[in-house]
Design a protein around this motif. Structure first.
Motif, PDB file in Angstrom:
ATOM      1  N   VAL A 167     -68.906  -5.595 -17.503  1.00  0.00           N
ATOM      2  CA  VAL A 167     -67.944  -6.645 -17.810  1.00  0.00           C
ATOM      3  C   VAL A 167     -66.915  -6.779 -16.688  1.00  0.00           C
ATOM      4  CG1 VAL A 167     -68.248  -6.392 -20.292  1.00  0.00           C
ATOM      5  CG2 VAL A 167     -66.506  -5.014 -19.124  1.00  0.00           C
ATOM      6  N   ASN A 168     -66.186  -7.867 -16.707  1.00  0.00           N
ATOM      7  CA  ASN A 168     -65.169  -8.132 -15.691  1.00  0.00           C
ATOM      8  C   ASN A 168     -63.962  -7.244 -15.960  1.00  0.00           C
ATOM      9  OD1 ASN A 168     -62.849  -9.333 -14.361  1.00  0.00           O
ATOM     10  ND2 ASN A 168     -64.142 -11.109 -13.947  1.00  0.00           N
ATOM     11  N   SER A 169     -63.710  -6.281 -15.094  1.00  0.00           N
ATOM     12  CA  SER A 169     -62.630  -5.330 -15.335  1.00  0.00           C
ATOM     13  C   SER A 169     -61.249  -5.978 -15.250  1.00  0.00           C
ATOM     14  CB  SER A 169     -62.715  -4.153 -14.356  1.00  0.00           C
ATOM     15  OG  SER A 169     -62.558  -4.598 -13.022  1.00  0.00           O
ATOM     16  N   GLU A 170     -61.122  -7.074 -14.509  1.00  0.00           N
ATOM     17  CA  GLU A 170     -59.832  -7.755 -14.447  1.00  0.00           C
ATOM     18  C   GLU A 170     -59.430  -8.254 -15.829  1.00  0.00           C
ATOM     19  OE1 GLU A 170     -57.783  -7.982 -11.760  1.00  0.00           O
ATOM     20  OE2 GLU A 170     -59.261  -6.641 -10.845  1.00  0.00           O
ATOM     21  N   VAL A 171     -60.407  -8.741 -16.582  1.00  0.00           N
ATOM     22  CA  VAL A 171     -60.152  -9.243 -17.933  1.00  0.00           C
ATOM     23  C   VAL A 171     -60.149  -8.105 -18.951  1.00  0.00           C
ATOM     24  CG1 VAL A 171     -61.051 -10.700 -19.791  1.00  0.00           C
ATOM     25  CG2 VAL A 171     -61.104 -11.520 -17.428  1.00  0.00           C
ATOM     26  N   TRP A 172     -61.186  -7.278 -18.918  1.00  0.00           N
ATOM     27  CA  TRP A 172     -61.359  -6.255 -19.952  1.00  0.00           C
ATOM     28  C   TRP A 172     -60.384  -5.089 -19.808  1.00  0.00           C
ATOM     29  CZ3 TRP A 172     -65.460  -5.034 -23.680  1.00  0.00           C
ATOM     30  CH2 TRP A 172     -66.230  -6.152 -24.017  1.00  0.00           C
ATOM     31  N   ALA A 173     -60.123  -4.674 -18.589  1.00  0.00           N
ATOM     32  CA  ALA A 173     -59.288  -3.485 -18.382  1.00  0.00           C
ATOM     33  C   ALA A 173     -57.835  -3.820 -18.094  1.00  0.00           C
ATOM     34  CB  ALA A 173     -59.847  -2.648 -17.228  1.00  0.00           C
ATOM     35  N   LYS A 174     -57.592  -4.944 -17.422  1.00  0.00           N
ATOM     36  CA  LYS A 174     -56.248  -5.197 -16.908  1.00  0.00           C
ATOM     37  C   LYS A 174     -55.530  -6.363 -17.578  1.00  0.00           C
ATOM     38  CE  LYS A 174     -57.851  -3.535 -12.406  1.00  0.00           C
ATOM     39  NZ  LYS A 174     -58.062  -3.864 -10.981  1.00  0.00           N
ATOM     40  N   GLY A 175     -56.272  -7.353 -18.058  1.00  0.00           N
ATOM     41  CA  GLY A 175     -55.632  -8.556 -18.588  1.00  0.00           C
ATOM     42  C   GLY A 175     -54.711  -8.296 -19.758  1.00  0.00           C
ATOM     43  N   ARG A 176     -55.267  -7.714 -20.822  1.00  0.00           N
ATOM     44  CA  ARG A 176     -54.497  -7.221 -21.959  1.00  0.00           C
ATOM     45  C   ARG A 176     -53.803  -8.273 -22.806  1.00  0.00           C
ATOM     46  NH1 ARG A 176     -51.305  -2.001 -19.421  1.00  0.00           N
ATOM     47  NH2 ARG A 176     -53.123  -0.842 -18.746  1.00  0.00           N
ATOM     48  N   GLY A 177     -53.702  -9.499 -22.351  1.00  0.00           N
ATOM     49  CA  GLY A 177     -53.007 -10.537 -23.105  1.00  0.00           C
ATOM     50  C   GLY A 177     -53.933 -11.301 -24.033  1.00  0.00           C
ATOM     51  N   LEU A 179     -46.070 -11.534 -25.725  1.00  0.00           N
ATOM     52  CA  LEU A 179     -46.250 -12.983 -25.600  1.00  0.00           C
ATOM     53  C   LEU A 179     -45.106 -13.710 -26.298  1.00  0.00           C
ATOM     54  CD1 LEU A 179     -48.028 -15.580 -25.065  1.00  0.00           C
ATOM     55  CD2 LEU A 179     -48.991 -15.168 -27.338  1.00  0.00           C
ATOM     56  N   ARG A 180     -44.791 -13.291 -27.505  1.00  0.00           N
ATOM     57  CA  ARG A 180     -43.714 -13.924 -28.274  1.00  0.00           C
ATOM     58  C   ARG A 180     -42.359 -13.753 -27.570  1.00  0.00           C
ATOM     59  NH1 ARG A 180     -44.511 -15.341 -33.482  1.00  0.00           N
ATOM     60  NH2 ARG A 180     -42.346 -14.809 -33.992  1.00  0.00           N
ATOM     61  N   ASP A 181     -42.119 -12.555 -27.051  1.00  0.00           N
ATOM     62  CA  ASP A 181     -40.855 -12.309 -26.355  1.00  0.00           C
ATOM     63  C   ASP A 181     -40.731 -13.193 -25.112  1.00  0.00           C
ATOM     64  OD1 ASP A 181     -40.195 -10.370 -28.224  1.00  0.00           O
ATOM     65  OD2 ASP A 181     -41.001  -8.723 -27.016  1.00  0.00           O
ATOM     66  N   ALA A 182     -41.818 -13.285 -24.350  1.00  0.00           N
ATOM     67  CA  ALA A 182     -41.795 -14.109 -23.141  1.00  0.00           C
ATOM     68  C   ALA A 182     -41.633 -15.582 -23.486  1.00  0.00           C
ATOM     69  CB  ALA A 182     -43.069 -13.889 -22.327  1.00  0.00           C
ATOM     70  N   ALA A 183     -42.258 -16.014 -24.574  1.00  0.00           N
ATOM     71  CA  ALA A 183     -42.119 -17.404 -25.008  1.00  0.00           C
ATOM     72  C   ALA A 183     -40.672 -17.716 -25.363  1.00  0.00           C
ATOM     73  CB  ALA A 183     -43.030 -17.662 -26.208  1.00  0.00           C
ATOM     74  N   ALA A 184     -40.004 -16.755 -26.001  1.00  0.00           N
ATOM     75  CA  ALA A 184     -38.601 -16.953 -26.356  1.00  0.00           C
ATOM     76  C   ALA A 184     -37.720 -17.055 -25.118  1.00  0.00           C
ATOM     77  CB  ALA A 184     -38.133 -15.805 -27.244  1.00  0.00           C
ATOM     78  N   LEU A 185     -37.946 -16.181 -24.142  1.00  0.00           N
ATOM     79  CA  LEU A 185     -37.107 -16.149 -22.941  1.00  0.00           C
ATOM     80  C   LEU A 185     -37.322 -17.353 -22.034  1.00  0.00           C
ATOM     81  CD1 LEU A 185     -37.339 -12.358 -22.040  1.00  0.00           C
ATOM     82  CD2 LEU A 185     -35.323 -13.566 -22.902  1.00  0.00           C
ATOM     83  N   THR A 186     -38.537 -17.873 -22.021  1.00  0.00           N
ATOM     84  CA  THR A 186     -38.848 -19.024 -21.159  1.00  0.00           C
ATOM     85  C   THR A 186     -38.663 -20.359 -21.875  1.00  0.00           C
ATOM     86  OG1 THR A 186     -41.203 -18.915 -21.751  1.00  0.00           O
ATOM     87  CG2 THR A 186     -40.493 -17.700 -19.768  1.00  0.00           C
ATOM     88  N   GLY A 187     -38.402 -20.314 -23.168  1.00  0.00           N
ATOM     89  CA  GLY A 187     -38.265 -21.548 -23.935  1.00  0.00           C
ATOM     90  C   GLY A 187     -39.598 -22.200 -24.273  1.00  0.00           C
ATOM     91  N   ARG A 188     -40.690 -21.511 -24.007  1.00  0.00           N
ATOM     92  CA  ARG A 188     -42.025 -22.053 -24.294  1.00  0.00           C
ATOM     93  C   ARG A 188     -42.474 -21.614 -25.692  1.00  0.00           C
ATOM     94  NH1 ARG A 188     -44.750 -25.054 -20.044  1.00  0.00           N
ATOM     95  NH2 ARG A 188     -43.194 -25.159 -18.394  1.00  0.00           N
TER      96      ARG A 188
END
Length: 326
Positions: A300-310, A172-181
């Motif tokens: 549970v919702n596998s999209e969130v629990w298994a795949k989201g990861r963020g 998250l931090r790396d992406a924030a740096a690259l996008t300026g967010r």
């Protein structure tokens, strides 16, 4: 099988069949004298270091990324990318994940506006990816790394490989740096750390377990290779450790741990339908697990629990898990 699939989004699920799992394998997880492992004692740091914008960096796992300018058109090949962009207030140009349809993200109506990359998670089509003229393509390293040669020269490919919640925060931090967010990245990290710190101040003494699977196959999520499971030693008794690619837990071992709360991620592959917990209910050992007898099995919702990861997905997991563990 155990947690090899976590590195591939529990992707192809080379899981153990219940019939073979019943035979048992390996020794039971370690327990202290009182019978239940204590939650992890290490406290979560809530202080967030400033993020500086950058066009080039070495990411949390040592991968060097260099861009000519801040990326505007980003194609996501796995759900962590969608999670990160949402936290930064961005929308991917295209994705092959359905995470965005979750109400905690863009919702169904918002997700419909995002283009879908054909080919599925395992084999997204290169021509389709490039048709969106992306400045950056983000994928799961051990799954989409093979696409890198085909994308080279046309765009920048960023392979991510998260295995713990700390990895996800780092990305998250790396992406924030690259996008300026940078402000958005700091805000999202701060909110997640605060939620995790609050949860770990009052850990449950219940034994928890996350299993995932499709049809009658299942695996156990372990903290040393699964982002969601890496949160659980902080909030509950979670005695499950990885046994490597070939390892597996038997239902007898799960019974021996006296699981109080069970979280089930139903994965759909090859046209399989129905809930994993319903499939496992056909096995007589299943009903003997305390969580099953007490009605504490949570699909549970596998999209969130298994795949989201963020951080956004993990925040939803913490909300749902702590409520179930009370």
């Amino acid at each position: 099988m155990l947690r090899a699939p976590s590195r591939i989004v529990r992707r192809c699920l080379t899981a153990a069949v219940v019939g073979s799992v019943l035979a048992g394998c390996g020794s039971a997880p370690d327990k202290p004298a009182n019978g239940k492992p204590a939650p992890l004692a290490t406290k979560t740091e809530v202080t967030v270091e400033p993020i500086k914008a950058a066009n080039a960096l070495t990411d949390v796992n040592g991968v060097e990324i260099a861009l000519e300018r801040q990326p505007k058109r980003i194609v996501c090949l796995f759900a962590l990318c969608d999670d990160i962009l949402t936290e930064l207030g961005l929308v991917p140009t295209a994705t092959n994940s359905t995470l965005l349809a979750h109400p905690g993200f863009l919702g169904a109506a918002g997700a419909e506006k995002v283009a879908v990359v054909p080919g599925g998670f395992i084999a997204p089509e290169v021509e389709a990816i490039l048709s969106h003229k992306p400045d950056l393509v983000i994928g799961l390293g051990d799954t989409h790394g093979k696409l890198a040669p085909a994308l080279k020269g046309a765009t920048t490919f960023w392979p991510m490989q998260p295995e713990t919640w700390e990895d996800s925060v780092g990305y998250l931090r790396d992406a924030a740096a690259l996008t300026g967010r940078t402000a958005e990245g700091e805000k999202a990290e701060r909110a997640f750390r605060a939620k995790l710190a609050k949860a770990e101040k009052a850990p449950s003494d219940k034994t928890a377990l996350i299993i995932y699977g499709s049809d009658e196959n299942f695996g156990v999520a372990t903290p040393d290779g699964d982002v969601t499971a890496s949160l659980f030693p902080k909030i509950a008794a979670y005695p499950w450790k990885s046994r490597g690619v070939e390892g597996s837990y038997s239902l007898e071992e799960i019974l021996a741990q006296g699981v109080d709360v069970l979280f089930v991620e139903t994965m759909s592959f090859g046209g399989a339908d129905g809930k994993l917990s319903e499939k496992l209910a056909e096995n007589p050992l299943w009903s003997k697990i305390p969580a099953v007898g007490n009605g504490d099995v949570h699909e549970v919702n596998s999209e969130v629990w298994a795949k989201g990861r963020g951080t956004r997905s993990m925040g939803i997991v913490l909300d749902e898990a702590t409520a179930a563990l009370r």
